[in-house]
Write a protein that holds these residues in place. Structure first.
Motif, short mmCIF file in Angstrom:
data_model
loop_
_atom_site.label_atom_id
_atom_site.label_comp_id
_atom_site.label_asym_id
_atom_site.label_seq_id
_atom_site.Cartn_x
_atom_site.Cartn_y
_atom_site.Cartn_z
N MET A 1 16.49 17.32 -97.18
CA MET A 1 16.24 18.55 -96.46
C MET A 1 15.43 19.48 -97.35
SD MET A 1 18.91 21.42 -95.03
CE MET A 1 19.29 20.67 -93.47
N ALA A 2 14.50 20.20 -96.75
CA ALA A 2 13.65 21.11 -97.50
C ALA A 2 14.46 22.33 -97.96
CB ALA A 2 12.48 21.56 -96.64
N ARG A 3 14.18 22.78 -99.16
CA ARG A 3 14.86 23.96 -99.69
C ARG A 3 14.42 25.19 -98.89
NH1 ARG A 3 17.36 25.35 -104.73
NH2 ARG A 3 17.07 27.55 -105.14
N ALA A 4 15.36 26.06 -98.57
CA ALA A 4 15.07 27.27 -97.80
C ALA A 4 13.98 28.09 -98.49
CB ALA A 4 16.33 28.10 -97.63
N GLY A 5 13.06 28.57 -97.71
CA GLY A 5 12.00 29.40 -98.25
C GLY A 5 10.75 28.64 -98.66
N LEU A 6 10.86 27.36 -98.91
CA LEU A 6 9.68 26.58 -99.26
C LEU A 6 8.99 26.11 -98.00
CD1 LEU A 6 10.68 24.27 -102.27
CD2 LEU A 6 9.29 26.32 -102.29
N THR A 7 7.70 26.32 -97.95
CA THR A 7 6.87 25.80 -96.86
C THR A 7 5.68 25.09 -97.50
OG1 THR A 7 5.46 27.77 -96.73
CG2 THR A 7 7.48 27.77 -95.36
N THR A 8 5.01 24.29 -96.73
CA THR A 8 3.82 23.61 -97.25
C THR A 8 2.80 24.65 -97.71
OG1 THR A 8 4.23 21.72 -95.81
CG2 THR A 8 2.00 21.97 -96.70
N GLU A 9 2.63 25.71 -96.93
CA GLU A 9 1.65 26.75 -97.27
C GLU A 9 1.99 27.41 -98.61
OE1 GLU A 9 3.18 26.48 -94.22
OE2 GLU A 9 1.42 25.59 -93.26
N ARG A 10 3.28 27.73 -98.81
CA ARG A 10 3.70 28.36 -100.08
C ARG A 10 3.50 27.41 -101.25
NH1 ARG A 10 9.24 30.52 -100.85
NH2 ARG A 10 8.26 31.35 -102.73
N VAL A 11 3.81 26.15 -101.05
CA VAL A 11 3.67 25.16 -102.11
C VAL A 11 2.19 25.01 -102.49
CG1 VAL A 11 3.90 22.69 -102.65
CG2 VAL A 11 5.81 23.93 -101.57
N VAL A 12 1.33 24.90 -101.50
CA VAL A 12 -0.11 24.73 -101.77
C VAL A 12 -0.70 25.99 -102.41
CG1 VAL A 12 -2.36 24.31 -100.71
CG2 VAL A 12 -0.37 22.97 -99.99
N ALA A 13 -0.31 27.16 -101.92
CA ALA A 13 -0.80 28.41 -102.51
C ALA A 13 -0.35 28.53 -103.97
CB ALA A 13 -0.31 29.60 -101.70
N ALA A 14 0.88 28.15 -104.25
CA ALA A 14 1.38 28.19 -105.63
C ALA A 14 0.63 27.18 -106.49
CB ALA A 14 2.88 27.92 -105.66
N ALA A 15 0.32 26.04 -105.94
CA ALA A 15 -0.45 25.04 -106.68
C ALA A 15 -1.86 25.55 -106.98
CB ALA A 15 -0.52 23.73 -105.90
N ALA A 16 -2.46 26.27 -106.04
CA ALA A 16 -3.78 26.85 -106.26
C ALA A 16 -3.71 27.91 -107.36
CB ALA A 16 -4.32 27.45 -104.97
N ASP A 17 -2.67 28.73 -107.34
CA ASP A 17 -2.49 29.72 -108.41
C ASP A 17 -2.31 29.03 -109.76
OD1 ASP A 17 -2.65 31.81 -106.56
OD2 ASP A 17 -0.47 32.08 -106.43
#
Length: 193
Positions: A1-17
């Motif tokens: 199950m995905a951890r609450a608050g994590l979304t693909t968009e947040r993960v990708v944006a964090a990776a870009a940062d």
């Protein structure tokens, strides 16, 4: 199950940062997971693997660059359009070096472009700019390659600290863009076809 608050968009944006901080080639799922305070496995609910993550960062960055260039070109033509395009390109590269490196990734599958047609906007904007100089094929392709080579070469050297001379790199950039304008206005006809 995905951890609450994590979304693909947040993960990708964090990776870009992260790419902007450590370099695109140095992003890892483990480093990204540490940034979120989760185990690596938590991220695999949002990205398949490191390759998928890097492709997603490339898409995000490519769309951002395309938006910036399109916005810069709006209502401009000729020399003004060339300067605006070039300055938007350079500003993106200098502000977001990791994202910029992601846009240079050569291994994107053609299906990625089919799924994200806006990624082709940089090419469309480049051709529109060059058509404003009266160029048609094969000159459009040749002039587009000249622009990309100049822009990418300059910003890559600048990012790597390759301009150590006391002359301001921005002044050299402005002069190089004026030289490109002169070359486009005086584009040679019928050579190398």
């Amino acid at each position: 199950m995905a951890r609450a608050g994590l979304t693909t968009e947040r993960v990708v944006a964090a990776a870009a940062d992260l790419a902007d901080t450590v370099g695109f080639e140095h992003i890892t799922v483990a480093a990204l997971a540490r940034g979120f305070g989760v185990k690596d496995a938590s991220l695999y609910a949002h990205v398949k693997n490191l390759s998928d993550l890097r492709v997603r960062v490339a898409i995000l960055a490519g769309l951002d660059l395309a938006d910036r260039i399109a916005d810069a070109l709006a209502g401009r033509s000729g020399r003004d359009a060339l300067i605006a395009f070039a300055d938007a390109y350079r500003a993106f590269a200098l502000t977001h070096p990791g994202r910029y490196a992601a846009t240079q990734q050569q291994e994107l599958d053609p299906a990625v472009y089919d799924a994200h047609p806006a990624l082709r906007r940089n090419l469309t904007c480049t051709y529109a700019l060059l058509q404003g100089y009266g160029l048609t094929e094969p000159d459009l392709t040749d002039a587009g390659r000249l622009l990309r080579s100049t822009f990418h070469g300059f910003v890559s050297l600048e990012l790597a600290g390759g301009f150590r001379h006391q002359r301001d790199a921005g002044a050299t950039w402005a002069r190089a863009i004026r030289a490109l304008h002169a070359a486009l206005v005086n584009w040679p006809e019928g050579e190398g076809s």
